[in-house]
Design an enzyme around this catalytic site. Structure first.
Site, PDB file in Angstrom:
ATOM      1  CG  ASP A  76      32.808  80.649  47.193  1.00 34.24           C
ATOM      2  OD1 ASP A  76      33.001  80.381  48.385  1.00 34.24           O
ATOM      3  OD2 ASP A  76      33.339  80.027  46.263  1.00 34.24           O
ATOM      4  CE1 TYR A 193      32.492  84.318  32.665  1.00 36.79           C
ATOM      5  CE2 TYR A 193      32.350  86.645  33.281  1.00 36.79           C
ATOM      6  CZ  TYR A 193      32.163  85.633  32.350  1.00 36.79           C
ATOM      7  OH  TYR A 193      31.643  85.925  31.122  1.00 36.79           O
ATOM      8  CB  SER A 194      39.176  84.274  36.008  1.00 37.35           C
ATOM      9  OG  SER A 194      40.397  84.141  35.314  1.00 37.35           O
ATOM     10  CB  SER A 196      33.949  79.545  34.173  1.00 40.97           C
ATOM     11  OG  SER A 196      33.594  79.052  35.445  1.00 40.97           O
TER      12      SER A 196
END
Length: 290
Positions: A76, A193-194, A196
């Site tokens: 990604d 990230y959001s 996680s």
């Protein structure tokens, strides 16, 4: 049916594709079906001379100009890295997964035969919204990142002290966060990230921003979904720390001073993803998560 792909820019990843074996195989499939592979000049020596005669090398900074699509090998992160250039050139991107998960990649290493569909127009294009992030200091714009596919993150960098941030939407006060940071993500970035940090998974067909606090020091701090048409502003109101940073798509990094405002808007550009499979976003998500 989509337009036939006559030329494809190929972005190799020598760190993940050891010996560039997968890159050579992809080039062979493209050339075999009538699509001209275009490679960065810097990879000529590493790829060697045993390539199809249709292979073209161009200067690295001209790779995405004049091509019908871009093919990115890696995970990604590799797709995100070239998303801005592809959005600027208005060409779709296809990811070949060499990473661990690869939500954005459409083709696995054992599916390179699917590339032959490009020259026949047997694919579909999925559009993904992007965001733009800029920094205002004393009302003057001093930094801007016009294209970001995943997210803008405001955090305390490598130091694990909390930051204090005030959030407004279209000039109206929304909330304040006392946290390790805050993530402003697109629907595409919601699985990065959001997610996680406890944020929701968002269907990429939606147009919105997801605001996710990171380790907030409050029981009431929760992720929020905001309209993609709004102007989101996040002000650094932390007076005791001077190491707060804005990071955009894991690459662009900018140090924020007290009072600086990060302005986030929907980007004027979008990322176009080439898709072969008819799998839904959620079926792919469940498969990758396993």
């Amino acid at each position: 049916m989509q337009k036939q792909i006559h030329t494809a820019a190929v972005w190799p990843n020598p760190q993940k594709d050891i010996g560039l074996r997968v890159t050579r195989d992809a080039i062979a499939v493209l050339a075999g079906c009538g699509t001209t592979p275009i490679l960065p000049q810097s990879m000529r020596e590493a790829l060697g001379a045993k390539l199809p005669i249709q292979t073209v090398f161009v200067p690295d900074d001209a790779l995405f100009g004049g091509c019908d699509c871009a093919i990115v090998l890696g995970g990604d992160g590799s797709v995100i890295k070239v998303a801005s250039a592809c959005a600027d050139a208005k060409i779709p991107v296809l990811g070949i997964n060499l990473g661990r998960v690869g939500y954005l990649a459409e083709v696995e290493q054992d599916e390179l035969f699917l590339l032959s569909r490009l020259c026949r127009g047997e694919y579909r294009v999925e559009r993904r919204m992007m965001l733009s992030a800029s920094v205002l200091r004393d009302g003057r714009e001093i930094f801007t990142m016009p294209y970001a596919l995943n997210e803008a993150v405001i955090s305390n960098g490598a130091i694990t002290h909390m930051v204090e941030l005030a959030v407004t939407c279209d000039g109206q006060a929304v909330t304040q966060f006392h946290a390790d940071g805050v993530i402003a993500a697109t629907p595409t970035g919601s699985t990065a990230y959001s997610m996680s940090a406890g944020g929701p998974i968002i269907d990429p067909a939606l147009d919105c921003f997801c605001l996710t606090p990171v380790c907030a020091h409050s029981l009431s701090a929760r992720p929020m979904l905001l309209s993609a048409d709004c102007t989101l502003e996040i002000q650094n109101i932390c007076q005791r720390e001077d190491n707060t940073y804005l990071t955009v798509d894991g690459a662009a990094n900018f140090k924020l001073l007290f009072g600086d405002v990060v302005r986030i808007r929907r980007s004027a550009a979008e990322t176009r993803m080439i898709r072969f499979h008819e799998n839904s976003f959620f079926s792919v998500l469940n498969r990758k998560m396993q």
